[in-house]
Design an enzyme around this catalytic site. Structure first.
Site, mmCIF file in Angstrom:
data_model
loop_
_atom_site.group_PDB
_atom_site.id
_atom_site.type_symbol
_atom_site.label_atom_id
_atom_site.label_comp_id
_atom_site.label_asym_id
_atom_site.label_seq_id
_atom_site.Cartn_x
_atom_site.Cartn_y
_atom_site.Cartn_z
ATOM 1 N N ASP A 13 0.834 -1.212 0.000
ATOM 2 C CA ASP A 13 0.000 0.000 0.000
ATOM 3 C C ASP A 13 0.866 1.258 0.000
ATOM 4 O O ASP A 13 1.975 1.257 0.529
ATOM 5 C CB ASP A 13 -0.917 -0.023 1.233
ATOM 6 N N HIS A 30 2.302 3.614 -9.086
ATOM 7 C CA HIS A 30 2.110 2.186 -9.403
ATOM 8 C C HIS A 30 3.286 1.664 -10.233
ATOM 9 O O HIS A 30 3.735 0.539 -10.053
ATOM 10 C CB HIS A 30 0.789 1.972 -10.156
ATOM 11 N N LEU A 125 11.015 -20.468 -5.151
ATOM 12 C CA LEU A 125 10.051 -19.566 -4.497
ATOM 13 C C LEU A 125 8.751 -19.624 -5.292
ATOM 14 O O LEU A 125 8.776 -19.713 -6.516
ATOM 15 C CB LEU A 125 10.567 -18.116 -4.520
HETATM 16 C C1 IPE Z 1 -5.271 -2.758 -0.118
HETATM 17 O O1 IPE Z 1 -5.000 -1.415 -0.318
HETATM 18 C C2 IPE Z 1 -5.303 -3.482 -1.437
HETATM 19 C C3 IPE Z 1 -4.027 -3.629 -2.097
HETATM 20 C C4 IPE Z 1 -2.850 -3.273 -1.626
HETATM 21 C C5 IPE Z 1 -4.094 -4.263 -3.390
HETATM 22 P P1 IPE Z 1 -6.160 -0.338 -0.447
HETATM 23 O O2 IPE Z 1 -5.493 0.975 -0.614
HETATM 24 O O3 IPE Z 1 -7.122 -0.736 -1.483
HETATM 25 O O4 IPE Z 1 -6.860 -0.456 0.989
HETATM 26 P P2 IPE Z 1 -7.808 0.547 1.771
HETATM 27 O O5 IPE Z 1 -8.855 1.009 0.811
HETATM 28 O O6 IPE Z 1 -6.947 1.676 2.235
HETATM 29 O O7 IPE Z 1 -8.333 -0.267 2.903
HETATM 30 C C1 IPE Z 2 -1.599 0.213 -3.366
HETATM 31 O O1 IPE Z 2 -1.365 1.578 -3.409
HETATM 32 C C2 IPE Z 2 -1.755 -0.391 -4.741
HETATM 33 C C3 IPE Z 2 -3.111 -0.828 -5.065
HETATM 34 C C4 IPE Z 2 -4.137 -0.862 -4.254
HETATM 35 C C5 IPE Z 2 -3.307 -1.278 -6.433
HETATM 36 P P1 IPE Z 2 -2.555 2.622 -3.396
HETATM 37 O O2 IPE Z 2 -2.935 2.921 -4.803
HETATM 38 O O3 IPE Z 2 -3.668 2.136 -2.534
HETATM 39 O O4 IPE Z 2 -1.846 3.856 -2.750
HETATM 40 P P2 IPE Z 2 -2.459 4.866 -1.691
HETATM 41 O O5 IPE Z 2 -2.899 4.032 -0.526
HETATM 42 O O6 IPE Z 2 -3.594 5.560 -2.357
HETATM 43 O O7 IPE Z 2 -1.314 5.761 -1.357
HETATM 44 MG MG MG Z 3 -4.110 2.382 -0.539
#
Ligand code: IPE
Ligand code: IPE
Ligand code: MG
Length: 227
Positions: A13, A30, A125
């Site tokens: 995240d 990303h 792995l």
């Molecule tokens: C969790 O992250 C999902 C992934 C890392 C793929 P999110 O950014 O979607 O989670 P929330 O919305 O903060 O709970």
């Molecule tokens: C996690 O990073 C990746 C995915 C959920 C695909 P985020 O896109 O949720 O990044 P933040 O949490 O908005 O910074």
């Molecule tokens: Mg996120």
């Protein structure tokens, strides 16, 4: 000695915030996140204990994001699998997925299946990407399957029937990005996982930090309900 870090699972995240902090578009985060996937996976493949690395890449809830971001993530995944083929072959990494792939485009599904079959005999792995994955969905699907088969629902039968069962229980669960929640990730398999939350945003997460988390994990006392 200490605990064995057999299965490491990561909620990757913070990509969006990483980009926003730099005045960049979220999608740039990303892109950098994909590079972190490569370095963490390579590190894990050379680690003596890690057998399974499960990475949360796209949740069942992530479809709520703007279409442009969802489309970008799909394209990025396709590109990643195409470009990284050599990494999987060189480091003998088996590629697997959990989650419902039926919502993805036929081209992406084909790329996923190609990578799975190309790497299916590797044992160094197993990298499991959680794609359109939701733990509640996974548990509900398993329960439905048992009902259809007119089988009893017990901890054992349900545990064996969930899609991610072959990869075993999680030893270390890491969430980057500073939030302390599970966001519907591997709820069943994390029953006795050791949890680690780091403020590091995913694109900045590196093998040194993973190594330091594993060292802390080794010192933790896991009781599994005993004394
Ligand atoms: C969790 O992250 C999902 C992934 C890392 C793929 P999110 O950014 O979607 O989670 P929330 O919305 O903060 O709970
Ligand atoms: C996690 O990073 C990746 C995915 C959920 C695909 P985020 O896109 O949720 O990044 P933040 O949490 O908005 O910074
Ligand atoms: Mg996120």
């Amino acid at each position: 000695m200490g605990n064995i870090a057999r299965h490491v699972a990561i909620i990757m995240d913070g990509n969006g915030r990483w980009a926003q902090e730099r005045g960049l578009k979220r999608v740039k985060g990303h892109e950098r996140g994909a590079e972190a996937v490569r370095s963490i996976t390579t590190f894990a493949s050379n680690h003596p204990e890690i057998e399974v690395l499960t990475l949360y890449a796209f949740s069942t809830e992530n479809w709520k994001r703007p279409k442009m971001e969802v489309d970008f993530l799909m394209k990025l995944l396709n590109r990643y699998l195409k470009n990284e083929t050599q990494t999987y072959l060189k480091h003998k990494i088996r590629f697997e997925t959990v989650g419902d792939l039926s919502r993805f485009s036929p081209a992406l599904r084909e790329q996923i299946e190609k990578m799975k079959s190309l790497t299916k005999n590797f044992t160094r792995l197993t990298q499991v990407l959680a794609l359109n994955y939701g733990s509640q969905d996974e548990i509900a699907r398993a329960a439905r399957k048992l009902c259809d088969q007119k089988r009893e629902i017990t901890v054992e039968t349900l545990g064996e029937s969930i899609e991610s069962a072959p990869f075993g229980p999680v030893d270390i669960l890491i969430r980057t990005g500073g939030d302390q929640r599970l966001s519907n990730f591997l709820l069943w398999q994390c029953a006795y996982a050791e949890l680690f939350f780091t403020p590091t945003l995913w694109p900045d997460f590196n093998p040194d930090e993973l190594d330091s988390i594993i060292s802390q994990f080794k010192r933790r006392v896991r009781r599994f309900g005993g004394i």
